[in-house]
Scaffold this active site. Structure first.
Site, PDB file in Angstrom:
ATOM      1  N   TRP A 104     -11.491  -6.347   3.100  1.00 12.34           N
ATOM      2  CA  TRP A 104     -10.431  -5.350   3.320  1.00 12.34           C
ATOM      3  C   TRP A 104     -10.812  -4.019   2.708  1.00 12.34           C
ATOM      4  CZ3 TRP A 104      -7.816  -6.245   7.309  1.00 12.34           C
ATOM      5  CH2 TRP A 104      -7.439  -7.543   7.651  1.00 12.34           C
ATOM      6  N   ASP A 174      -4.359  -1.314  -2.673  1.00 16.65           N
ATOM      7  CA  ASP A 174      -3.943  -2.205  -1.588  1.00 16.65           C
ATOM      8  C   ASP A 174      -3.605  -3.546  -2.233  1.00 16.65           C
ATOM      9  OD1 ASP A 174      -3.662  -3.958   0.513  1.00 16.65           O
ATOM     10  OD2 ASP A 174      -5.613  -3.542   1.423  1.00 16.65           O
ATOM     11  N   LYS A 198       2.080 -11.428   3.924  1.00 15.30           N
ATOM     12  CA  LYS A 198       1.550 -12.408   2.990  1.00 15.30           C
ATOM     13  C   LYS A 198       2.632 -12.868   2.019  1.00 15.30           C
ATOM     14  CE  LYS A 198      -2.416 -10.895   4.749  1.00 15.30           C
ATOM     15  NZ  LYS A 198      -3.064  -9.601   4.956  1.00 15.30           N
TER      16      LYS A 198
HETATM   17  C1  PLP Z   1      -3.919  -8.694   5.523  1.00 15.21           C
HETATM   18  C2  PLP Z   1      -4.490  -7.574   4.738  1.00 15.21           C
HETATM   19  C3  PLP Z   1      -4.670  -6.294   5.295  1.00 15.21           C
HETATM   20  C4  PLP Z   1      -4.386  -5.979   6.754  1.00 15.21           C
HETATM   21  O1  PLP Z   1      -3.078  -6.085   7.080  1.00 15.21           O
HETATM   22  P1  PLP Z   1      -2.554  -5.718   8.556  1.00 15.21           P
HETATM   23  O2  PLP Z   1      -1.091  -5.791   8.369  1.00 15.21           O
HETATM   24  O3  PLP Z   1      -3.115  -6.743   9.480  1.00 15.21           O
HETATM   25  O4  PLP Z   1      -3.041  -4.369   8.884  1.00 15.21           O
HETATM   26  C5  PLP Z   1      -5.154  -5.296   4.476  1.00 15.21           C
HETATM   27  N1  PLP Z   1      -5.465  -5.529   3.186  1.00 15.21           N
HETATM   28  C6  PLP Z   1      -5.317  -6.751   2.626  1.00 15.21           C
HETATM   29  C7  PLP Z   1      -5.669  -6.947   1.188  1.00 15.21           C
HETATM   30  C8  PLP Z   1      -4.828  -7.795   3.389  1.00 15.21           C
HETATM   31  O5  PLP Z   1      -4.667  -9.016   2.829  1.00 15.21           O
END
Ligand code: PLP
Length: 363
Positions: A104, A174, A198
């Protein structure tokens, strides 16, 4: 387990708390007796504004977010934040520092590079992303507009065990896959973002927690749906928001509060993850963990078996035994057990038994 639900180890969209789903089902046709579903009412209605306020106050109290931070709801997933962060904060003559501890982070830096000068000040890619930098070991660029990092790399299962600090340089994080799983000291951050699917709710909505002084740095003339300040000024509604997503977030926050809040869930998460890591470590290398010990994620537990055929067999037999979503991400393969807040502890006990049974049959 009830109502034919199986143990869902999916990395995201992921398991939601059963009481939240039941409540949503109850209210689906008529929210609070108004004769309409939350998906059918105006986002400007009194009923919806209450839900929006409840989602915000739920997050604010769970995460102890100071009042000089705004909580925004956006669409476009966490992936849109990979672009919005540099569009809002990386001026044409400045640069930003990125720390890459997994897939990511790689995506975040690739998008940021389309906007301007980026310095990757740490990457663990040569080591296939197993760990994070030692606390205090990084050299930040003095003039960086911000530092970006990923607190939990969902695909590799690599989680920082400290919160990054960079003096006066704004830290942007993030936290998609470990937000609400443990305390975050919000004051360490200029901005934290997370896709909801998540640990917070359904997909299609993300949360941005931003310190209000950051909003003043945004260039004038940015397209309004890409501009954090237009979300802040319009209570997350410069256009129609994901009303269903905000509703579900309000219910998840309420559930988490009832469970005992973040400190309770942190302890539960520590115990849950430890049981699976223990099953890996006591398997005589039948199961091999991916992440370095100090970087082991409490949300996404990644491991491998001797061959990919054996991994396929593991996933197939697991599914036949009521455990779904264990296949590792397509980019790296292996096995990944995602055990977010809503994953029940009984599922861990049952899975650990399955792991031990499978190892004894196939070892
Ligand atoms: C799942 C995830 C993303 C991407 O999320 P989307 O909603 O599919 O854009 C980005 N960063 C992390 C750490 C993730 O777990």
């Amino acid at each position: 387990m009830s109502q034919n639900r199986i143990y869902n180890f999916s990395a995201g969209p992921a398991a939601l708390p059963l009481p939240v789903l039941e409540r949503a089902r109850e209210e689906l046709l008529s929210l609070n007796g108004i004769g309409m579903s939350v998906m059918e009412i105006s986002h400007r209605s009194k009923e919806f504004i209450e839900i929006l306020e409840k989602a915000k106050s739920g997050l604010r109290s769970l995460m102890q977010i100071p009042e000089y931070y705004s909580i925004l709801f956006l669409q476009g997933g966490a992936s849109l934040q990979f672009s919005m962060v540099p569009l809002n904060f990386l001026g044409p003559d400045s640069s930003a520092d990125y720390i890459t501890t997994g897939q990511w982070g790689l995506k975040a830096i690739a998008e940021a590079r389309k906007c301007g000068n980026i310095n990757e000040i740490y990457t663990d890619s040569a080591n296939n992303f197993r760990t994070f930098p030692e606390e205090g070991s990084l050299n930040f660029n003095a003039d960086a507009a911000y530092i970006h990092y990923t607190s939990n790399e969902t695909i590799e299962g690599v989680e920082f065990d400290y919160e990054l600090k960079a003096g006066n340089t704004p830290v942007i994080c993030d936290a998609s896959s470990n937000i609400l799983s443990k305390p975050f000291d919000i004051e360490n951050y200029a901005l934290i973002y997370a896709g909801a699917q998540k640990n917070i709710g359904p997909s299609g909505i993300s949360i941005v927690i931003v310190r209000n002084d950051m909003l003043e740095k945004i260039p004038v003339g940015l397209h309004s749906v890409l501009d954090y300040s237009s979300f802040a000024k319009n209570d997350s509604m410069p256009n129609t928001p994901n009303t269903w997503g905000i509703y579900m977030i309000s219910l998840v926050c309420e559930w988490l509060e009832e469970q005992g809040g973040i400190s309770f869930i942190e302890q539960a998460n520590i115990t849950k993850a430890a049981k699976i890591y223990e099953a890996i470590d006591s398997s005589d290398e039948f199961y091999k963990g991916h992440a370095a010990n100090r970087a082991r994620s409490k949300m996404n537990i990644t491991f491998r078996l001797a061959t990919s055929d054996l991994e396929d067999k593991f996933c197939d037999e697991a599914l036949a035994n009521g455990f779904s979503g264990l296949r590792g991400h397509r980019l790296i393969g292996g096995i990944r057990a995602s055990v977010y807040n809503a994953f029940p502890k009984e599922g861990i006990t049952a899975f650990v038994e399955f792991m031990s049974y499978f190892a004894s049959k196939n070892g």
